[in-house]
Design a protein around this motif. Structure first.
Motif, PDB file in Angstrom:
ATOM      1  N   MET A 225       0.799  -1.165  -0.080  1.00  0.00           N
ATOM      2  CA  MET A 225       0.147   0.071   0.095  1.00  0.00           C
ATOM      3  C   MET A 225       0.772   1.252   0.057  1.00  0.00           C
ATOM      4  O   MET A 225       1.918   1.295   0.601  1.00  0.00           O
ATOM      5  N   ALA A 226       0.444   2.149  -0.854  1.00  0.00           N
ATOM      6  CA  ALA A 226       1.242   3.818  -0.803  1.00  0.00           C
ATOM      7  C   ALA A 226       0.206   4.798  -1.307  1.00  0.00           C
ATOM      8  O   ALA A 226      -1.147   4.532  -1.397  1.00  0.00           O
ATOM      9  N   GLY A 259       2.885  13.041 -15.271  1.00  0.00           N
ATOM     10  CA  GLY A 259       2.774  13.887 -14.278  1.00  0.00           C
ATOM     11  C   GLY A 259       3.786  13.438 -13.216  1.00  0.00           C
ATOM     12  O   GLY A 259       4.259  12.213 -13.365  1.00  0.00           O
ATOM     13  N   ASP A 260       4.295  14.283 -12.363  1.00  0.00           N
ATOM     14  CA  ASP A 260       5.188  13.888 -11.342  1.00  0.00           C
ATOM     15  C   ASP A 260       4.569  13.794  -9.913  1.00  0.00           C
ATOM     16  O   ASP A 260       3.592  14.753  -9.774  1.00  0.00           O
ATOM     17  N   VAL A 261       4.777  12.767  -9.225  1.00  0.00           N
ATOM     18  CA  VAL A 261       3.983  12.458  -8.185  1.00  0.00           C
ATOM     19  C   VAL A 261       4.995  12.250  -6.882  1.00  0.00           C
ATOM     20  O   VAL A 261       5.906  11.642  -7.091  1.00  0.00           O
ATOM     21  N   ASN A 262       4.367  12.728  -5.720  1.00  0.00           N
ATOM     22  CA  ASN A 262       5.066  12.055  -4.363  1.00  0.00           C
ATOM     23  C   ASN A 262       4.679  10.852  -4.058  1.00  0.00           C
ATOM     24  O   ASN A 262       3.414  10.811  -3.710  1.00  0.00           O
ATOM     25  N   LEU A 263       5.563   9.814  -3.953  1.00  0.00           N
ATOM     26  CA  LEU A 263       4.869   8.638  -3.685  1.00  0.00           C
ATOM     27  C   LEU A 263       5.325   8.301  -2.262  1.00  0.00           C
ATOM     28  O   LEU A 263       6.367   8.162  -1.894  1.00  0.00           O
ATOM     29  N   GLN A 264       4.353   7.860  -1.270  1.00  0.00           N
ATOM     30  CA  GLN A 264       4.753   7.302   0.202  1.00  0.00           C
ATOM     31  C   GLN A 264       4.327   6.109   0.189  1.00  0.00           C
ATOM     32  O   GLN A 264       3.293   5.783   0.275  1.00  0.00           O
ATOM     33  N   LEU A 265       5.461   5.201   0.511  1.00  0.00           N
ATOM     34  CA  LEU A 265       5.135   3.686   0.676  1.00  0.00           C
ATOM     35  C   LEU A 265       5.497   3.278   2.383  1.00  0.00           C
ATOM     36  O   LEU A 265       6.383   3.748   2.692  1.00  0.00           O
ATOM     37  N   GLN A 266       4.460   2.638   2.893  1.00  0.00           N
ATOM     38  CA  GLN A 266       4.673   2.560   4.190  1.00  0.00           C
ATOM     39  C   GLN A 266       5.429   1.045   4.567  1.00  0.00           C
ATOM     40  O   GLN A 266       4.856   0.082   3.753  1.00  0.00           O
ATOM     41  N   LEU A 267       6.425   1.106   5.137  1.00  0.00           N
ATOM     42  CA  LEU A 267       7.217  -0.183   5.176  1.00  0.00           C
ATOM     43  C   LEU A 267       7.599  -0.214   6.831  1.00  0.00           C
ATOM     44  O   LEU A 267       8.298   0.588   7.294  1.00  0.00           O
ATOM     45  N   LEU A 272       8.678   5.481   3.263  1.00  0.00           N
ATOM     46  CA  LEU A 272       9.489   5.623   2.168  1.00  0.00           C
ATOM     47  C   LEU A 272       8.925   6.866   1.349  1.00  0.00           C
ATOM     48  O   LEU A 272       7.935   6.710   0.730  1.00  0.00           O
ATOM     49  N   ASN A 273       9.779   7.879   1.215  1.00  0.00           N
ATOM     50  CA  ASN A 273       9.292   8.998   0.118  1.00  0.00           C
ATOM     51  C   ASN A 273      10.075   9.037  -1.070  1.00  0.00           C
ATOM     52  O   ASN A 273      11.415   8.830  -1.016  1.00  0.00           O
ATOM     53  N   SER A 274       9.425   9.280  -2.401  1.00  0.00           N
ATOM     54  CA  SER A 274      10.113   9.206  -3.524  1.00  0.00           C
ATOM     55  C   SER A 274       9.343  10.249  -4.359  1.00  0.00           C
ATOM     56  O   SER A 274       7.912  10.220  -4.414  1.00  0.00           O
ATOM     57  N   GLN A 275      10.130  10.724  -5.365  1.00  0.00           N
ATOM     58  CA  GLN A 275       9.146  11.379  -6.544  1.00  0.00           C
ATOM     59  C   GLN A 275       9.235  10.420  -7.818  1.00  0.00           C
ATOM     60  O   GLN A 275      10.318   9.876  -7.923  1.00  0.00           O
ATOM     61  N   ILE A 293      15.129   9.834  -5.104  1.00  0.00           N
ATOM     62  CA  ILE A 293      14.826   9.158  -3.911  1.00  0.00           C
ATOM     63  C   ILE A 293      15.963   9.643  -3.158  1.00  0.00           C
ATOM     64  O   ILE A 293      17.135   9.392  -3.605  1.00  0.00           O
ATOM     65  N   GLY A 294      16.040   9.734  -1.756  1.00  0.00           N
ATOM     66  CA  GLY A 294      16.928   9.522  -0.727  1.00  0.00           C
ATOM     67  C   GLY A 294      17.729   8.436  -0.698  1.00  0.00           C
ATOM     68  O   GLY A 294      16.946   7.317  -0.909  1.00  0.00           O
ATOM     69  N   LEU A 295      18.946   8.315  -0.624  1.00  0.00           N
ATOM     70  CA  LEU A 295      19.717   7.063  -0.708  1.00  0.00           C
ATOM     71  C   LEU A 295      19.295   6.161   0.680  1.00  0.00           C
ATOM     72  O   LEU A 295      19.350   4.989   0.581  1.00  0.00           O
ATOM     73  N   SER A 296      19.187   6.732   1.686  1.00  0.00           N
ATOM     74  CA  SER A 296      18.689   5.707   2.765  1.00  0.00           C
ATOM     75  C   SER A 296      17.371   5.144   2.503  1.00  0.00           C
ATOM     76  O   SER A 296      17.111   4.224   2.921  1.00  0.00           O
ATOM     77  N   ASP A 297      16.359   5.793   1.803  1.00  0.00           N
ATOM     78  CA  ASP A 297      15.279   5.435   1.220  1.00  0.00           C
ATOM     79  C   ASP A 297      15.171   4.286   0.347  1.00  0.00           C
ATOM     80  O   ASP A 297      14.569   3.446   0.198  1.00  0.00           O
ATOM     81  N   ARG A 298      16.232   4.575  -0.529  1.00  0.00           N
ATOM     82  CA  ARG A 298      16.400   3.401  -1.485  1.00  0.00           C
ATOM     83  C   ARG A 298      16.829   2.162  -1.090  1.00  0.00           C
ATOM     84  O   ARG A 298      16.697   1.162  -1.599  1.00  0.00           O
ATOM     85  N   SER A 299      17.657   2.446   0.234  1.00  0.00           N
ATOM     86  CA  SER A 299      18.054   1.060   0.879  1.00  0.00           C
ATOM     87  C   SER A 299      16.979   0.190   1.476  1.00  0.00           C
ATOM     88  O   SER A 299      16.995  -0.963   1.077  1.00  0.00           O
ATOM     89  N   ARG A 300      16.113   0.888   1.761  1.00  0.00           N
ATOM     90  CA  ARG A 300      14.952   0.142   2.215  1.00  0.00           C
ATOM     91  C   ARG A 300      14.092  -0.722   1.299  1.00  0.00           C
ATOM     92  O   ARG A 300      13.834  -1.859   1.720  1.00  0.00           O
ATOM     93  N   PRO A 301      13.589  -0.234   0.262  1.00  0.00           N
ATOM     94  CA  PRO A 301      13.042  -1.055  -0.849  1.00  0.00           C
ATOM     95  C   PRO A 301      13.983  -2.083  -1.505  1.00  0.00           C
ATOM     96  O   PRO A 301      13.610  -3.256  -1.624  1.00  0.00           O
TER      97      PRO A 301
END
Length: 311
Positions: A225-226, A259-267, A272-275, A293-301
């Motif tokens: 879910m995001a 379009g560009d979207v802010n995507l927030q994924l619950q982990l 986790l936030n990304s554009q 995407i921030g690099l700490s956020d990229r590590s989580r997925p």
């Protein structure tokens, strides 16, 4: 695309000049429709004219531009994209760097290593830096081995100087360039073999698709879910396929392609936030590509995707 280029060549110089007219002075739609063919028919003229037009275009139009160049698969597209980097929106730069790596353009190596070795700035985000390192690996850029080694091993007091995702990207690039040396570096790297198993796909010359797939996709056992937030408001997403570069999702709400979207994924307990850039919208399904995407956020997925992949 090769068939269309062949037909255009048979039509001769008059056809090429008409396409160039559209690129120079036509509407945005006309110019974008012409640029793919022209990147093969008249790459030098495209390099001269395109930066001015690119700087006039919106983020969504620049996104179309990169995809048109990718689909056309001109041998010169890497040079065209390299010339465009100063004129591109910051969220479009990562996909342009990706395509430069796919293009096989050896003359891009020095520019890519500059992006990889310098710190994050207004033009090149940390995510763009990782993309540049991955592109060097796809280009098999042997001249960058020492630079990649430095990114992997540089230390700052008691810590690694570079973010974990930068170091993973550097070691994966070394694996593409010099597998034997890279394998010898793994035990002291602080990076697991499992982490290295999920990374950029090598260029496949026999690829049947218009665009090469950048990363392997994982299909979660249950949709993730995001929440997507855009100018149209918020929309719930159930992500049914995901990679380090994007994915596919079912949507509950309005969303427009391009379009560009802010995507927030619950982990677990973290968000986790990304554009992301929305690609296709078909029925209640969308595809999207991560633009930043921030690099700490990229590590989580990465760890989430590994958990969904058999060992």
């Amino acid at each position: 695309s090769a068939h269309l280029t062949s037909l255009a060549e048979k039509l001769g110089d008059e056809s090429t000049q008409e396409l160039l007219r559209r690129l120079r002075t036509g509407s945005s739609d006309d110019a974008l429709a012409a640029v793919g063919l022209l990147s093969s028919l008249a790459p030098d003229e495209v390099v001269e004219v395109l930066p001015r037009r690119t700087s006039e275009w919106s983020r969504a139009q620049q996104d179309v531009l990169i995809r048109q160049l990718a689909i056309a698969s001109s041998p010169k597209r890497g040079l065209v994209l390299l010339r465009l980097l100063p004129d591109l929106d910051g969220l479009i730069i990562p996909e342009a760097i990706d395509e430069i790596g796919i293009s096989g353009e050896a003359n891009a190596v020095s520019s890519l290593i500059d992006i990889a070795m310098t710190g994050e700035d207004a033009r090149f985000s940390a995510y763009s830096k990782v993309k540049a390192i991955e592109a060097l690996g796809r280009l098999r850029a042997a001249s960058t081995v020492e630079g990649l080694h430095e990114l992997l091993h540089a230390r700052k007091l008691l810590h690694w100087a570079q973010a974990h995702e930068v170091r993973i990207a550097a070691l994966q690039a070394l694996h593409m360039i010099d597998p034997e040396r890279a394998a010898s570096l793994v035990p002291q790297s602080g990076i697991t073999v499992r982490e290295l198993s999920l990374g950029p796909l090598a260029v496949d010359p026999g690829n049947p698709w218009a665009r090469q797939r950048r990363y392997s996709r994982v299909f979660p056992i249950k949709p993730m879910m995001a929440v997507a937030t855009s100018k149209a408001g918020k929309a719930g997403l159930d992500i049914v396929a995901l990679s380090l570069g994007g994915g596919r999702a079912r949507r509950q709400g309005k969303m427009q392609p391009g379009g560009d979207v802010n995507l927030q994924l619950q982990l677990a307990l973290r968000k986790l936030n990304s554009q992301v850039l929305v690609r296709e919208v078909a029925g209640n399904e969308i595809t999207f590509e991560i633009a930043d995407i921030g690099l700490s956020d990229r590590s989580r997925p990465r760890h989430l995707l590994l958990a969904q992949t058999p060992p």
